[in-house]
Every structure is written in C-alpha cells, then in structure tokens.
Scaffold this active site. Sequence first.
Site, short mmCIF file in Angstrom:
data_model
loop_
_atom_site.label_atom_id
_atom_site.label_comp_id
_atom_site.label_asym_id
_atom_site.label_seq_id
_atom_site.Cartn_x
_atom_site.Cartn_y
_atom_site.Cartn_z
N LYS A 189 2.51 32.46 -44.86
CA LYS A 189 2.52 31.76 -46.15
C LYS A 189 3.08 32.66 -47.26
CE LYS A 189 1.60 28.53 -49.20
NZ LYS A 189 1.12 29.13 -50.41
N GLU A 196 10.48 30.89 -51.28
CA GLU A 196 10.44 29.89 -52.36
C GLU A 196 10.98 30.48 -53.66
OE1 GLU A 196 6.44 28.08 -52.88
OE2 GLU A 196 6.66 28.68 -54.97
#
Lengths: 325, 325, 325, 325
Positions: A189, A196
């Site tokens: 993550k 991102e």
Amino acid sequence: MQLGIIGLGRMGGNIARRLMRGGHAVVAHDQDAAVTSALIEEGADHAASLAAMVERLEAPRTVWVMLPAGEPTEATINTLAELLAPGDIIIDGGNTFYKDDIRRARALEPKGIHYVDVGTSGGVWGLERGYCMMVGAEREVFDYLDPLFDTLAPGYGDLERTRGRNAPDDRAERGYIHAGPVGAGHYVKMVHNGIEYGLMQAYAEGFELMQSKSSEALPEDERFELNLADVAEVWRRGSVVSSWLLDLTAQALAGDPRLDHYTGAVADSGEGRWTIDAAVEQGVATPVLANALFSRFSSRKENTYANRLLSAMRFGFGGHVEPPK
Amino acid sequence: MQLGIIGLGRMGGNIARRLMRGGHAVVAHDQDAAVTSALIEEGADHAASLAAMVERLEAPRTVWVMLPAGEPTEATINTLAELLAPGDIIIDGGNTFYKDDIRRARALEPKGIHYVDVGTSGGVWGLERGYCMMVGAEREVFDYLDPLFDTLAPGYGDLERTRGRNAPDDRAERGYIHAGPVGAGHYVKMVHNGIEYGLMQAYAEGFELMQSKSSEALPEDERFELNLADVAEVWRRGSVVSSWLLDLTAQALAGDPRLDHYTGAVADSGEGRWTIDAAVEQGVATPVLANALFSRFSSRKENTYANRLLSAMRFGFGGHVEPPK
Amino acid sequence: MQLGIIGLGRMGGNIARRLMRGGHAVVAHDQDAAVTSALIEEGADHAASLAAMVERLEAPRTVWVMLPAGEPTEATINTLAELLAPGDIIIDGGNTFYKDDIRRARALEPKGIHYVDVGTSGGVWGLERGYCMMVGAEREVFDYLDPLFDTLAPGYGDLERTRGRNAPDDRAERGYIHAGPVGAGHYVKMVHNGIEYGLMQAYAEGFELMQSKSSEALPEDERFELNLADVAEVWRRGSVVSSWLLDLTAQALAGDPRLDHYTGAVADSGEGRWTIDAAVEQGVATPVLANALFSRFSSRKENTYANRLLSAMRFGFGGHVEPPK
Amino acid sequence: MQLGIIGLGRMGGNIARRLMRGGHAVVAHDQDAAVTSALIEEGADHAASLAAMVERLEAPRTVWVMLPAGEPTEATINTLAELLAPGDIIIDGGNTFYKDDIRRARALEPKGIHYVDVGTSGGVWGLERGYCMMVGAEREVFDYLDPLFDTLAPGYGDLERTRGRNAPDDRAERGYIHAGPVGAGHYVKMVHNGIEYGLMQAYAEGFELMQSKSSEALPEDERFELNLADVAEVWRRGSVVSSWLLDLTAQALAGDPRLDHYTGAVADSGEGRWTIDAAVEQGVATPVLANALFSRFSSRKENTYANRLLSAMRFGFGGHVEPPK
C-alpha cells in the site's frame, strides 16, 4: 462474520456499512459517540468502550482498527493487547508504516494474538465501488478472514479480464490479495501511494503546461486557448493516459476549470515519505516519486531559505538584484 | 591593441577598464552617454555612434559587443555588418546562444568579417580577479586577439598548479582557452552556467536543511541551533565542498545570516535553459541541472495550477481538504 | 594533550600523525598490528588492546574512535563504555548517523562518560591541508579538547578573509566549529556530504554534456572537439564554478581525459542517504541532492526491472519493440 | 467522405480500416506496395503515387498523412503542396512538432491549401477501441472533417459520464476535440505524451521497489516475496492508481512476471523531449516529466562519462576505489 470496528471516520464508517450490507455483524466504537449513532440506525451494535466491545464479541474475536496512523492506532492496539485473548485477531486497516506492523506482531505473538495489516485503497468511493485491499498476515489468518475481504472488495465488476492471466487464485481479480506475511500489506500500500504521488504530479505538470500555454501573458500568436476540461474529457476515451485519476480530473475541471478556490498548498502523508525512505534504504532510484513528494513540500512554502541563498549568491558574484516577485 | 567596445554596463565597463590598464586603446560606446563619461576620464576614446566608432578604429578593426543577449546584440551586429570591412572582427562577449553565433558567422562570412564568441565568467569581480574566457573562433583570429585575452584573464595567480598537467599551451592556466570554432566558446560557457545552477542549488538545499533543523517549530530536543555563517566559514577550510560560491555564501551569511530581505524569487537566464535544451537534444540525463532550473521557476510562483490540480484530485478521491497555507 | 586513537586507516593514521607533529602524545590501536608499526616509528605509543590503551592513558582520558560507521564503531564504543571512568571522553570521528550519537551519549551519561561527535572532512589530503571539523559536544568538553582541534585544523592559511565577518570566535576561520550539542557535528557533516553529492553530480552532468558534444557519433558540423582538461583548467581561474572539486577534476583530466579505466559504477555512503532521509523527515525539498544520490544508485545497475517494465508497457500500447542496446 | 491516406504502417493502416468500416472511401498509398495490398482487399482504392492519389480524389480533396515525423512527413507535404489545389486539405496525423505545423500552415496559406494537425492516441488498439484525437485546425475545416473524426473516435462507450459536465459540445465525450488553431492539436498531444512518460515512470519505479524488496539478496527477515502480477491485478480494482497503463502492466506481468527478455534499454520519441523544451520555454517546472525522460536516456547507456568523473573525483579527494560492478 462478527467483528468490531474502532474508528468510524470517512473510511471506517463506510467499511462498517459495506460489511453490514454484506451480512456481517458489526460492533462499532468511536471516541465521538455522535459518529456512532448513524451507524446504529443502520444496524451496528454500539460499544461505549474497547472493554465493552471485547465483551460483546465472541471468541475468537476480530477487531478492525481504522484510525489515523501513529499514536492513535498505537495506543488503541496497546489497550486491545491487554483486553484480548489468545486466538483473537487485530486488524490494522489504517496507513501504518510497515515496520511498525512487524514490531507489533512480534510483541503480540507471545500473547497468542494475531496481527493483520490491511492496506486499503478506495477513499470516499469505497462504499460504492468497493475497497482494494492488500493484506499482510499469516496465511491461515488471511483465509479465516476471507469472508470479510470478499464483502469489502469490488469484485470482478465489468472490467475486462486481463489477457493471459491464468492464476489459480482469483482473489486479486476480485480486489484483494494476500501480499505476504505481516507488514507486506502496508508495504504494498505504501508503494501504491508512492506511485499515486508520481501519477498525480505527472498530470499536474502536464495541465500546468497547457494552462501556461493558454496564458494571457503570452503574445497572442504564441497562445492556444485550450479548454482543459475538454482535454481531460477527451483523454478519457482511447488515450494512453486514461485512468481513474484522469476521470477525477475531468470531473474537477468540468465544474471549475480554473480551480481558483484552492490555495496551492498540498498536504502529504506518511506513505509518500516512507516510499522515499524505502527507496533510499533499498538503493532504488526513484526520481519521479521523490520529486513528486518534493513538489508537495515546496507547495506549502514561500520564500524559502534555499531560494534566498540563491539570490544572495547571485548578488555576490554578479551584483544581480532579483526582480520583484 | 586598439579596439572598440559597445555596451559599458557592469561587465563591459570593467572589461574596458581592465584592457586600458593593460595598455590597450579603447574606443567606447554606450546608448547611455552618461555611462561613457566615467570611462572617458579613465582614458577611453568616446564614439557617439557605431559609425563614429568604426571611423575611429584602424583596419583591421576589432569591435567587442558586450550587450544583453538577444535583440540588443543582434541589432548591433547587424548594424556593424553594414559598417565594417573585410578582415574586421566582431567579438560577442555576451551570453549568446551558441547556435546564434554559428548562424551569424555564416552570414558574415561572405562579407569577409570574422566573428568571435567569448564566454566570459567573472561577474562584478572580473576587474579585480580577471575574467575567465572561453573563446570560439577561427584559430588565426584567436591568436591575433591573444593580447586582449591575455590582459583580461586572471593569469596564473597564486593558485596551485594542477598536478600531472603537462600541456604545451599554458593559456588555460592563465585563464582563457580557444574552445573551438565559432559557437564553441558560448557552448562551453553555457554548460558552465548550467553547472553553476546545479552547484548553487546543492548549497541552497543543504543550507535550507540546516536552517530547517534550527527551526523553532521543532521540539527543543530535535532542534540544533546551527550558526550557518560559521558552518559556511568552516567549510571554506579543508572541506570537500570549498569553492568560490561557498566563499560568497560565507560572505553573505557573515553580514546577514537570516537573508530576510530577499523575497525568495530567483531569476534565471538563457544559459540555464539552453543547457537543458542541449541535454534534451543530445540525449544526456541532467537531472541535477534540470531540477536546479525548475527550482528557480517555482521560486517565482505561488499557487500554481499544478498544485491546485493536485488538491482537486485529492479532494476527488479522498475528500481531503487541504490545510490552510 | 595525550589521547588514544583507535583505527589507523587512511583517516585515523593521518590524524594521529598530524596530532603527533603538533606535539600531542598518541596511544594508538588498530586491529591490524601491521598498520600500527609505521606509526610507532613516528612516535606513537602502541596499545595491543582497548584495555591496554585505557591503562596507558591518564585520567581524564580522551579516546578518539576512527572506525567505519555502524557495527565496528558501535562495538568499540560499547567496550570502551565498560573500561572508561567518569570524566573520560569518547570522540567518534567517523561518519556516524547523528541520531546514533544522541542515543549513545544518553546511554553513556549515567556513567559520567562524555561523548563527542566530530564530522571530519579532508580525506587523504588532511595530513597536508588539515582537517575541517564540525564538533557536537557539551560546550565545556569542546573547550577542553580545543588544543586537539586546533592542531588538526588547517588554520587561517592564505585564504582571503571573509568580508564583513566580525565574529568574536575565530575558530570557524581556523577550520573547526562547535556545531552544537551531541549529534550536531555529524548532522552538519551529513549535510556537507549531501551537498558534496550534489556538487559532484552538477560537474559530472556538465562534463558529460561537453563530452557528448565532442562525440564522433555527431555529424561533423554539429560537433565541437572540446579539450575537457583545458576546460576544467580554465574554469579554475576566475570562473563562478571554481572549487576544490574542480581542482581535482582538472587533475584527473590532466592525466587521463577519457577516464577510460573507470567502470562507471559509483559507490555511495551513509551520509548521502541520511541527508535524503532528513529532508523527508523535515519536509524540505532537495531535488538536487536526491537526484545526485539516485544517479549513483543507477550507475551500479544495468537492465533494471523498472526499465524492463517501461518496455513492456510500450509494447503493450504501441507494439513498440526496443532497439538493441 | 472520400479521403486519401498516405502511410499504411501500424497506425495508418488501421485508421484506413476503421474509416472504411465506417463507410468512408479510402484511396491508399504507401511506399511499400506490399503493405497496400491487404488494404485493397478490404476495399481501399490504391494509388501508386501521390500524383495518382490526387487525381483519384474529388475536389475539395482531403489527404491524411500518417508518416514518421520529420523528414518523411515534411517531404510528402512539400510534394502535396505542389499537387493540390485551393480548398484542399492536408491532415498531418503523425507526431509532428507543433511549431512545424504552424510553419507549414503559413507556407500553405498563399496556395489556399488548408492544414490540419491531428494528435492521435490509441496505438495498436485504436482499430478496436477507437482513436482519441486532438485536432488543430481552422474551425470550419474541423467541422467539415467531422464525419471522419466521428468514425475514428471511440464514442461514448460504456464509460461513466463525468459528473458535473455540462458542455454543449459533446465531441470530447465521444473522443475528439477541436483543441484550437493549427498546432494546438499536436501541442496537446505532445503534453499527453509527456504525461504518459511520467505515468509510466511512476509505475516503473514503484514496481522496481517491490521487486527489489523481493530480492534474494536481502536477508530473509527483511524480504517480502511479492507476487507482482497479483499486485498489478488487484490495483486494477478500486484503487487510486487504476489506469489503462496499469491494465497493460497487469497483462505483461500475467504472462511474464520477470520481464527477463527485455534488455532494459527504453526508447524515447520526439514528444517527450519537446514537452521538456516547452516547459523550459514557458518557465514551468516539470521535474517529474523531465526525470522520466532522463531515466530513458540513462537506460540506454552504460558507463557514462559523468559516472566515471564521479569516480575520478572520489579517488581524488578520498582515495576511494570503486567496487567492481
């Protein structure tokens, strides 16, 4: 399944909702009792304290902690460690640094309490779209919790299947994976969020270029008056840069192409930073991810010492006086 | 030697002075007559116009143009091209893009006028320290002009000789080189300035780090109250990062360690930009030189569209509202 | 003063020598007895073990540890902690992470042992040029050790004094500073090395550009056959980019302008990495320092997974097949 | 509509096909006659030369040039300029630099020939998915050509409509826009590709991090054996980084998770470079886009002069000898 959920903010509340809609029984707790009341109406059992929650859950208990990373999560897990029994499971669904996961799991091991880290992506859209989950856990614990993840995940949806994919385990295609042992979920993550940042910055730089090319400061014959909302929209269809972030960009620009109400200060969170720390530790060059992070640092500052020193040197060697800002 | 100098600003005026002190005869011209008068007192002959200058010079004439790159230099050289005769020499000592040099030399060739590009480093200190010069020219023209460069250059000085250096031509050691044919002088100077940007930014980032570590925003036990003037000073002696830019930094910080009167906006000039264009053209990775340039771009902006778009995306996927700046 | 020195490698041996030449009494120890014998001839007292060294020193004892950072230094300090007495001083002159200094000083405090961190720059040239030192210590301990630093430092030398400098303490001008409490010395040295990476990379990129412009792969009319040894040499005199690193560049290129015997793999050390960690922790944008580090990471790798993935994507969307390397 | 298409490679051939399937009449030409024969079977009319094509087309003629940017396109347009008549239209659908478009349109204007630049994204998938097109043209010319673009574009598809979008012109939603006057189409396409580089590099760096964390070079307790094909797959569902490039990544990794048959050399094309030139020209900071480009430059090189110079400096100041590669 029955589980407790601690922390009913933007993420935790919707996770509880999606689980209940999927038939699971939720015992909910939040420091702020007001937050809990909405969930009670939707069917959640309310626990006024962690102790009350633990009492309300049948063994082996599963408690999902969905709190801000760092102190709030740490304190809650420490308290749970005192209350829970061997065989119980603590899930940290927040944005914890993966080395903290490993440390905690080791500390809980002698008590027989299992620890699971779930990297959760999906933001405010998760209730509707489902959550994409990367799980770090002992294999058996992951399998035991499978019904929860199955409910929370988006499922196949109407997405085209990946050509050539031929894996026996289809959970990745339904939106969750067993990334590896404890820590692996939050590690993946973390990298997800690092990526991102890079993706977002790539779009941001490109749109800034186009906006600058539309600037009235340019002579008319060098200017293109580009409709950036249309550009974002057209790229959604058939272009190489189509993505969910582009969909969101198109949405933002459709309503407000000038984005004037934003101040230009952009926050960053732990994961963007930890990604760079990991890159430095692992000796991996990540110029794009690092520069995306640095751009956010700069966005929140004006008149830095670094820039003033540049001006001082320029004055020193060339007598240059900077133009007014 | 006798030569004309056009443009008597910070650089041109001192070049004229240093040449006169070295025994050369200077015919000076500047659009602003007031600027010229000081030089006349120091012995310069004054030409009220380019035509007057050309008349005043004996053939073969040498004219040193020391004007801002771009339009002012271009226009002056075009005028000179009409006034000068075969065998005359035009020197562009400014910060011209090297491809413009090549273009101009080709245009002057049919007229028999020679063109020379001189990349000149030294800034306001050149009168005192001498100028470091990188010259692009036909070999014979360079040799013909040698007395001028010899006077302008710093000379050996008291610098330690480079161990292992064993080159027949000692001009590099005296502060000037024949870099190559027309364009090569400004090309080398362009890269010099590109490097300069990188060096400056490296110091700036390092000092920013130390200033930030001294910030009262930090808890006292994480803070070091570093005396940055002392740090710059101590690094001048025996450290790996000692340099002239560090000397200037020490000087700036000695007088004003907080640098509070600078606004943080930092100008950039053509050469930093052309260096990146050259890197792109030549396919050479220059992340440090490019990021140094980009930092200057950012220093002059607040609240960019790029950053506002990041905020818009963050709101879109996570409902994040940026904290006030 | 009398002091013990542990670790007589490139740095430690020369520090011992410079101290003895300055009249200090050195008790020397190195795991490798052979290394010590040369120093004994130059007047050092030899200690076969740490215990022997501690016996040989008069209280309050000063022990300078000059070992590789990490395990070797840590183990030695742990052993010394058992052998030394209240009032004694341990100096870590190596490249230790500043947070380790703080941790160690806290651990030694209950024993009354003082800890000092000395960031030392000067490399193999220190014996001759003197060492530039940044010291983290309690103020009284720093003052007590002053005679050692005074001997090791370069002193004023023939460097021009910094204009405008008017500080009561002239130690910075003689080459050493009390940077602050324990940790501050290594913090400043860490940033020093971070800057060093940035400076080096700036020169490297610039020279690469010029070498590429001299490449025979270019059409003749786009090529400049630049003499890079001359360029480095000429920039030493009067240019804005003159520095000690440029002196070293000139020296390297004078002997071997093609640098063909290097493989292109460039090592990095802890400090370059910690600088980026500090930047991330402090929220300071350091694109130049980070990219300089990343360039070193990349220099040691071929055919990375990242690049292969780029090729796979390019094949995926465009059917592009990469040209052979 | 009837139109001529010149250049029947990967892109041009499929554009012709999609147009014919949409009912348009295509006169096709390619230097390589073999390429054309397949299209003839699918219904195209074949022109053996440009002159033949022009004869075969009814006035006002429309000719779509789909050739490599630079010389091939330039030469073809120059030839067409001689053959075509006032009112005819030349479309450049390739990857031309936008300033070349503007120059050409100006040159064609006196002849009454209209010029249109179409930035086309879609790669090998365009035949199936449709092409995303950004068009630079006079408004009336764009409207006249609308039936062609309408056929080529993907159309609404099953993509969710952008919330809040309320634009009278729905062409962006069907996959093509009138970006602005001549040049604007290729400008927007150029930025599109610049963004593409940044996005790709962000994924590449992230996956490299995860691959490195799975490396057997790491001690077992620091290693996660991540299944990167699963990671890519799971991120496709509900995560913030989902995109078409991620779909392609999932596809590549499903078949070959190690990507071993790629050499690591990654090509770049004009648009990535022009984007950085534009950023430099416009004074816009694009660290992510630039570093993505630089990573490709580096991917194609080993043992650069820059890196060798770093090693030479390291040897110079510290006697460091680099470890073998």
